[in-house]
Motif scaffolding. Structure first.
Motif, PDB file in Angstrom:
ATOM      1  N   ALA A 175       0.835  -1.194   0.000  1.00  0.00           N
ATOM      2  CA  ALA A 175       0.000   0.000   0.000  1.00  0.00           C
ATOM      3  C   ALA A 175       0.868   1.241   0.000  1.00  0.00           C
ATOM      4  O   ALA A 175       1.892   1.299   0.688  1.00  0.00           O
ATOM      5  N   SER A 176       0.429   2.255  -0.790  1.00  0.00           N
ATOM      6  CA  SER A 176       1.114   3.546  -0.814  1.00  0.00           C
ATOM      7  C   SER A 176       0.311   4.504  -1.682  1.00  0.00           C
ATOM      8  O   SER A 176      -0.242   4.100  -2.712  1.00  0.00           O
ATOM      9  N   ASP A 177       0.224   5.773  -1.263  1.00  0.00           N
ATOM     10  CA  ASP A 177      -0.388   6.815  -2.090  1.00  0.00           C
ATOM     11  C   ASP A 177      -1.808   6.467  -2.553  1.00  0.00           C
ATOM     12  O   ASP A 177      -2.138   6.592  -3.724  1.00  0.00           O
ATOM     13  N   ARG A 178      -2.610   6.027  -1.639  1.00  0.00           N
ATOM     14  CA  ARG A 178      -4.015   5.714  -1.912  1.00  0.00           C
ATOM     15  C   ARG A 178      -4.200   4.497  -2.813  1.00  0.00           C
ATOM     16  O   ARG A 178      -5.305   4.259  -3.313  1.00  0.00           O
ATOM     17  N   LEU A 179      -3.142   3.719  -3.041  1.00  0.00           N
ATOM     18  CA  LEU A 179      -3.238   2.462  -3.781  1.00  0.00           C
ATOM     19  C   LEU A 179      -2.938   1.312  -2.827  1.00  0.00           C
ATOM     20  O   LEU A 179      -2.029   1.410  -1.989  1.00  0.00           O
ATOM     21  N   LEU A 180      -3.686   0.217  -2.965  1.00  0.00           N
ATOM     22  CA  LEU A 180      -3.514  -0.926  -2.074  1.00  0.00           C
ATOM     23  C   LEU A 180      -3.681  -2.202  -2.885  1.00  0.00           C
ATOM     24  O   LEU A 180      -4.545  -2.275  -3.768  1.00  0.00           O
ATOM     25  N   LEU A 181      -2.863  -3.196  -2.591  1.00  0.00           N
ATOM     26  CA  LEU A 181      -2.843  -4.451  -3.345  1.00  0.00           C
ATOM     27  C   LEU A 181      -3.327  -5.615  -2.494  1.00  0.00           C
ATOM     28  O   LEU A 181      -3.000  -5.703  -1.301  1.00  0.00           O
ATOM     29  N   LEU A 182      -4.062  -6.530  -3.150  1.00  0.00           N
ATOM     30  CA  LEU A 182      -4.582  -7.730  -2.495  1.00  0.00           C
ATOM     31  C   LEU A 182      -4.329  -8.951  -3.379  1.00  0.00           C
ATOM     32  O   LEU A 182      -4.282  -8.847  -4.603  1.00  0.00           O
ATOM     33  N   GLY A 183      -4.244 -10.110  -2.756  1.00  0.00           N
ATOM     34  CA  GLY A 183      -4.204 -11.364  -3.506  1.00  0.00           C
ATOM     35  C   GLY A 183      -3.036 -11.436  -4.465  1.00  0.00           C
ATOM     36  O   GLY A 183      -1.915 -11.011  -4.160  1.00  0.00           O
ATOM     37  N   ASP A 184      -3.280 -11.967  -5.684  1.00  0.00           N
ATOM     38  CA  ASP A 184      -2.210 -12.133  -6.658  1.00  0.00           C
ATOM     39  C   ASP A 184      -1.680 -10.806  -7.169  1.00  0.00           C
ATOM     40  O   ASP A 184      -0.572 -10.753  -7.712  1.00  0.00           O
ATOM     41  N   ALA A 185      -2.439  -9.732  -7.038  1.00  0.00           N
ATOM     42  CA  ALA A 185      -1.905  -8.421  -7.407  1.00  0.00           C
ATOM     43  C   ALA A 185      -0.745  -8.030  -6.497  1.00  0.00           C
ATOM     44  O   ALA A 185       0.164  -7.320  -6.907  1.00  0.00           O
ATOM     45  N   ALA A 186      -0.780  -8.505  -5.262  1.00  0.00           N
ATOM     46  CA  ALA A 186       0.271  -8.199  -4.297  1.00  0.00           C
ATOM     47  C   ALA A 186       1.390  -9.222  -4.329  1.00  0.00           C
ATOM     48  O   ALA A 186       2.572  -8.874  -4.327  1.00  0.00           O
ATOM     49  N   THR A 187       1.035 -10.489  -4.333  1.00  0.00           N
ATOM     50  CA  THR A 187       2.018 -11.572  -4.305  1.00  0.00           C
ATOM     51  C   THR A 187       1.493 -12.748  -5.114  1.00  0.00           C
ATOM     52  O   THR A 187       0.345 -13.169  -4.930  1.00  0.00           O
ATOM     53  N   VAL A 188       2.330 -13.256  -5.991  1.00  0.00           N
ATOM     54  CA  VAL A 188       2.042 -14.505  -6.692  1.00  0.00           C
ATOM     55  C   VAL A 188       3.044 -15.534  -6.191  1.00  0.00           C
ATOM     56  O   VAL A 188       4.250 -15.396  -6.404  1.00  0.00           O
ATOM     57  N   ALA A 189       2.543 -16.542  -5.487  1.00  0.00           N
ATOM     58  CA  ALA A 189       3.375 -17.653  -5.028  1.00  0.00           C
ATOM     59  C   ALA A 189       2.944 -18.914  -5.771  1.00  0.00           C
ATOM     60  O   ALA A 189       1.759 -19.103  -6.049  1.00  0.00           O
ATOM     61  N   ARG A 190       3.885 -19.749  -6.090  1.00  0.00           N
ATOM     62  CA  ARG A 190       3.549 -20.981  -6.824  1.00  0.00           C
ATOM     63  C   ARG A 190       2.521 -21.797  -6.025  1.00  0.00           C
ATOM     64  O   ARG A 190       2.597 -21.858  -4.795  1.00  0.00           O
ATOM     65  N   PRO A 191       1.576 -22.435  -6.714  1.00  0.00           N
ATOM     66  CA  PRO A 191       0.483 -23.106  -6.001  1.00  0.00           C
ATOM     67  C   PRO A 191       0.897 -24.315  -5.173  1.00  0.00           C
ATOM     68  O   PRO A 191       0.062 -24.872  -4.458  1.00  0.00           O
ATOM     69  N   HIS A 192       2.175 -24.712  -5.217  1.00  0.00           N
ATOM     70  CA  HIS A 192       2.648 -25.752  -4.297  1.00  0.00           C
ATOM     71  C   HIS A 192       2.357 -25.374  -2.841  1.00  0.00           C
ATOM     72  O   HIS A 192       2.254 -26.248  -1.984  1.00  0.00           O
ATOM     73  N   THR A 193       2.282 -24.076  -2.557  1.00  0.00           N
ATOM     74  CA  THR A 193       2.108 -23.608  -1.177  1.00  0.00           C
ATOM     75  C   THR A 193       0.733 -23.925  -0.611  1.00  0.00           C
ATOM     76  O   THR A 193       0.522 -23.816   0.593  1.00  0.00           O
ATOM     77  N   GLY A 194      -0.235 -24.278  -1.463  1.00  0.00           N
ATOM     78  CA  GLY A 194      -1.581 -24.572  -0.991  1.00  0.00           C
ATOM     79  C   GLY A 194      -2.262 -23.364  -0.378  1.00  0.00           C
ATOM     80  O   GLY A 194      -3.015 -23.506   0.581  1.00  0.00           O
ATOM     81  N   ALA A 195      -1.998 -22.153  -0.936  1.00  0.00           N
ATOM     82  CA  ALA A 195      -2.478 -20.961  -0.232  1.00  0.00           C
ATOM     83  C   ALA A 195      -2.862 -19.807  -1.148  1.00  0.00           C
ATOM     84  O   ALA A 195      -2.919 -18.672  -0.684  1.00  0.00           O
ATOM     85  N   GLY A 196      -3.163 -20.047  -2.428  1.00  0.00           N
ATOM     86  CA  GLY A 196      -3.446 -18.945  -3.331  1.00  0.00           C
ATOM     87  C   GLY A 196      -4.693 -18.159  -2.954  1.00  0.00           C
ATOM     88  O   GLY A 196      -4.619 -16.989  -2.554  1.00  0.00           O
TER      89      GLY A 196
END
Length: 394
Positions: free
Chosen positions: A288-309
């Motif tokens: 988050a910064s300057d009135r912009l905020l990121l969620l989900g894959d927009a913020a972090t993309v982790a390989r689906p091996h993690t079981g947590a997308g």
């Protein structure tokens, strides 16, 4: 928020993260929420299985982000299989506890979409073309022109326009191997072998592995959801289409590396129901910064091996809501959210890389491992508390 309630927030993306964000923003008192979703088709038809750790599920149920009425299948154990002669399921190398619920992505999305308040403007066929930020908020530009909002939430996936505005030049890095995905009606496998209920199968081979579990089909039956990860030498590609190299690699794995039951599962799924998923790594330094905020894959993309997308996306939203509840302003809420979630994103990306290395790129000698060696290998690879999504208290 106790004060400084925003007049308007744009949510870019109407998938699971976007619907959940719209819900909690209205609950937090934002007066006008507009969701911009580029797709015109029903999103419930996208995706296949989602595995949710029972501990994470309890947190998300308590947060009102998973509806208890959404159908799910229980998982209790994980069996690790290797090919061994003509044995239908193969030989079990190890058995581990696996306390997860298995959902259909579409069922989760549909419940969240139904829970979005009716006064939220949910605009389909509304791709965002650009964003301009100033001291008073941001202008979101679509085909019909620009519209001003006090803040913008990016829930627009791995190729996020909002992330690109917040972090210019930060692009997802290809993992170096793909995943094939499919879901086969369970009745097509009748008579092939006895695969017990409540078991998630990890079918391992040199250079990859297959993950299989059951999910509800929404009509009272079940689908056998599967995802297969493997290297494809000399075949970089950017689309989801199954080109010649990827079809040939899938056929090789199905015929020569998987035990008969699991190979037949892939074949009986049918080519029209199999798609290719490109895998990426990226984590925004700031959420988050300057009135912009990121969620989900927009913020972090982790390989689906993690079981947590999808789980991580909903956890992001839950933390955003708690940050808003205890803040004096949007800026302080966004800062608290960023401090809580950005480190989790970095940890999940690192975990995905480790799991990909051990499960695909540098696999052990599966046929010589015993259960104790497997348990020790997995504990070292997965670490403590990361697989399946970290708890919200972390």
């Amino acid at each position: 928020m106790r004060s400084g309630i925003l007049e308007s927030v744009a949510v870019v993306g109407g998938s699971i993260a976007g619907c959940a964000a719209a819900l909690v923003l209205r609950r937090a008192g934002v007066r006008r929420v507009v969701v911009h979703e580029r797709a015109t088709a029903e999103l419930a038809n996208r995706g296949v299985g989602v595995a949710v750790h029972t501990g994470r599920c309890a947190e998300l149920l308590a947060a009102g982000l998973i509806d208890e009425t959404v159908p799910w299948e229980p998982m209790r154990l994980r069996h690790w299989y290797v090919r061994d002669g003509s044995a239908a399921l193969g030989r079990v190398v190890g058995v581990q506890p696996f306390p997860f619920r298995a959902y259909s992505w579409g069922h989760l999305w549909r419940a969240l979409r139904a829970g979005v308040p009716g006064d939220v403007e949910f605009r389909t066929g509304s791709p965002v073309l650009g964003i301009a930020v100033d001291g008073d908020g941001a202008v979101v530009r679509c085909e019909g022109g620009g519209e001003r909002y006090a803040a913008v939430v990016g829930a627009d996936g791995h190729a996020s326009l909002v992330r690109d505005h917040l972090h210019p030049g930060l692009a997802p890095s290809p993992a170096g191997y793909p995943a094939w995905r499919g879901a086969c009606p369970q009745e097509r496998l009748d008579g092939l072998g006895e695969w017990a209920d409540g078991v998630c199968a990890y079918v391992v081979f040199e250079g990859g592995h297959l993950v299989v579990y059951r999910i509800p089909d929404g009509r009272g039956g079940r689908l056998v959801n599967w995802v297969l990860y493997a290297t494809v030498p000399g075949a970089p590609a950017a689309s989801r289409a199954l080109d010649t190299a990827h079809r040939a690699r899938l056929a090789e794995i199905t015929d020569e590396l998987l035990p008969p039951f699991w190979g037949e599962l892939v074949r009986r799924t049918g080519p029209d129901s199999v798609f290719l998923q490109r895998l990426y790594d990226v984590s925004a330094p700031r959420y988050a910064s300057d009135r912009l905020l990121l969620l989900g894959d927009a913020a972090t993309v982790a390989r689906p091996h993690t079981g947590a997308g999808a789980v991580k996306a909903l956890q992001d939203v839950a933390v955003l809501e708690s940050s808003l509840a205890g803040a004096e302003s949007w800026e302080s809420a966004a800062g608290a959210y960023d401090a809580a979630r950005a480190p989790v994103g970095r940890a999940m990306t690192a975990l995905g890389r480790r799991l990909g290395h051990g499960l695909v790129e540098a696999t052990p000698a599966w046929h010589t491992q015993d259960a104790a060696e497997l348990d020790a290998w997995w504990a070292e690879l997965a670490g403590q508390g990361g697989f399946g999504g970290r708890g919200l208290a972390r």
